[in-house]
Design a protein around this motif. Structure first.
Motif: not given
Length: 241
Positions: A165-191
């Motif tokens: 994701g973009s730092l500028r887009q997510w700065a100040g945003a609620d990261p909990r919206i990420l959860s709605m996508v994460v729980r739909e995945a079988d594999v979550v890849r990230c650093s």
């Protein structure tokens, strides 16, 4: 609201090793109509798709490009690599300037909040693996990722979420919206850097994941060239005995 134009030529059914879907998060500095740097436009979604195509996997691409010289040239490049681009939508450009932040994420200076630019995987497409990439704090964009993931899992497809994701887009945003996508995945890849950009951490991601899902976490930098994610998708796409 800007209109979109669906590319013609979609087939009744199309089967792939991997469908790469989502929103490109550009790593290039681009002045509309004149690309400043580098020569090859770079976004995590496209990096992975290129890497898979170079390894001769069957790739379907579902995303949104601007309907301008830049977007059409990019579309031609993806098609020339052997990808099926019937899932690409050409939309009226939403911004005149793309700004790159320190992590390589992009943000349009002109807001696109009134523009319909959500991707859609064609109804006739199927694959062994669905790769979702390009996370946004905008609810409609997150919902588009969830819709694609749910449909894929109903069809027995392995859903891989590339947390970018973009730092500028997510700065100040609620990261909990990420959860709605994460729980739909079988594999979550990230650093760890990817998670920091989105304002979250590995523990929060694990709590949001479905039971039995896998977290592929790297402690190093972001996935340059999409090689790690492409290798993961290629392995999952191999026929099971």
């Amino acid at each position: 609201m800007a209109t979109t134009a669906r590319l013609v030529g979609a087939r009744a059914r199309a089967s792939f090793d991997v469908i790469c879907a989502g929103e490109p998060i550009w790593k290039t500095l681009t002045l509309r109509g004149e690309r400043l740097a580098p020569c090859e436009p770079s976004a995590p979604l496209l990096e992975v798709a290129r890497a898979l195509a170079r390894n001769e996997l069957r790739v379907g691409l579902a995303t949104v490009f601007d309907d301008d010289r830049f977007g059409r040239a990019l579309l031609d490049e993806m098609a020339a690599m052997g990808m099926d681009v019937d899932g690409v939508t050409l939309a009226l450009p939403a911004s005149d300037l793309v700004v790159v932040d320190a992590t390589g994420g992009q943000l349009g200076v002109v807001s696109d909040r009134d523009t319909a630019r959500d991707f859609e995987v064609p109804a006739g497409w199927s694959s062994r693996v669905l790769l979702l990439s390009g996370l946004s704090p905008v609810t409609s964009k997150a919902a588009a990722l969830c819709k694609a993931a749910r449909r894929a899992r109903r069809e027995g497809t392995v859903v891989v979420l590339d947390v970018t994701g973009s730092l500028r887009q997510w700065a100040g945003a609620d990261p909990r919206i990420l959860s709605m996508v994460v729980r739909e995945a079988d594999v979550v890849r990230c650093s760890l850097l990817d998670l920091a950009v989105l304002g979250t951490d590995a523990a929060s991601v694990r709590r949001a994941m479905r039971r039995g899902a896998t977290l592929a976490l790297s402690e190093g930098a972001v996935d340059e060239g999409g090689q790690r994610t492409a290798a993961l998708c290629a392995e999952l796409a191999r026929p099971r005995r």
